[in-house]
Design an enzyme around this catalytic site. Structure first.
Site, PDB file in Angstrom:
ATOM      1  N   ASP A  12      28.853  11.478  -2.077  1.00  0.00           N
ATOM      2  CA  ASP A  12      29.126  12.452  -1.018  1.00  0.00           C
ATOM      3  C   ASP A  12      30.511  13.014  -1.307  1.00  0.00           C
ATOM      4  OD1 ASP A  12      26.760  12.036   0.557  1.00  0.00           O
ATOM      5  OD2 ASP A  12      27.599  10.129   1.182  1.00  0.00           O
ATOM      6  N   ASP A 131      17.803  15.229   7.311  1.00  0.00           N
ATOM      7  CA  ASP A 131      18.690  14.353   8.091  1.00  0.00           C
ATOM      8  C   ASP A 131      18.001  14.086   9.422  1.00  0.00           C
ATOM      9  OD1 ASP A 131      20.546  14.515   6.062  1.00  0.00           O
ATOM     10  OD2 ASP A 131      21.754  16.067   7.016  1.00  0.00           O
TER      11      ASP A 131
END
Length: 256
Positions: A12, A131
């Site tokens: 990330d 998500d």
């Protein structure tokens, strides 16, 4: 023939550094993406996923230079996502060295994008990143899971399982299933979410969110995941890629 379960470290990236938080907040520095990529390649990771986590939130394209530098260092498939909103973005990332591209927010805003990318590059290039989080009360969806955008900041008003199924019909080649409730908690994968999506899609499902120990990985595969992704535990040396593969193998799952 049963395909080997893939073990995928996730980078990330925010402002050129790898970061990790809990439920997408309280980010802390985890190192240089190129260095970490090189390490994971050497440790036997099957693939790498590189997500520019602030790109959609900040409305900018993924950092091409970092992608190119990372791709030069690894000889395993590299998936890149973050701020991808057009066929041209995908083309640029593939030219920079990505093997697959993950789309999320832009596909929710304009689902035809999924078909456009699949038609141009083939569905093997396209990973739909979902998500998902549990939702109760008035906003409850049929599956009990909803899609969120902007790093979990906003509800998209979509049923997560139905959206995954629709995207596959449009041409998504894989589903990267991020359990927002479990993200960074290290309490284990959201098995109910994995099972719900597995029932509705035929493409590979990558389980993400919640890994805290090597023993958390086999249940995710039992629940229907074809690949397992983690960030925190790998970045901070809590669990090594080889330990995950050993745990999977001992549980009867084939690994590379």
């Amino acid at each position: 023939m049963t395909l080997a379960v893939r073990v995928i470290p996730c980078l990330d990236v925010d402002a050129g550094r790898v970061v990790k938080g809990i439920n997408f907040r309280e980010l802390r520095d985890a190192g240089d993406p190129v260095e970490l990529a090189r390490t994971y390649d050497a440790e036997g990771a099957d693939e790498l996923t590189f997500l520019d986590i602030s790109a959609s939130h900040e409305g900018r394209a993924t950092t091409m230079e970092i992608v190119a530098a990372t791709a030069e260092q690894v000889f395993i498939p590299l998936t890149v996502g973050g701020g991808v909103s057009s066929v041209a973005d995908v083309d640029r990332l593939l030219r920079a060295g990505a093997d697959k591209v993950a789309v999320n927010t832009a596909a929710i805003q304009r689902p035809e994008l999924v078909a456009e990318i699949a038609d141009r590059f083939g569905n093997q290039v396209l990973v739909l990143s979902v998500d998902a989080r549990r939702v109760t009360g008035e906003g409850r969806t049929d599956s009990g899971f909803e899609v969120t955008t902007h790093g979990g900041r906003k509800s998209a008003g979509l049923d997560a399982v139905a959206w995954a199924a629709r995207a596959c019909e449009l041409g998504a080649g894989e589903i990267l299933l991020n359990a927002m409730d479990a993200d960074g908690t290290e309490d284990g994968f959201d098995l109910e979410l994995i099972e719900a999506v597995r029932r509705e899609v035929t493409v590979p499902v990558i389980a993400s969110g919640g890994a805290g120990a090597a023993e958390h990985f086999p249940p995710a595969v039992d629940a229907g995941a074809d690949a397992v992704l983690a960030a925190t535990i790998f970045h901070f040396g809590k669990v090594r890629v080889a330990e995950v593969k050993t745990a999977l193998s001992e549980a009867g799952h084939p690994v590379r």
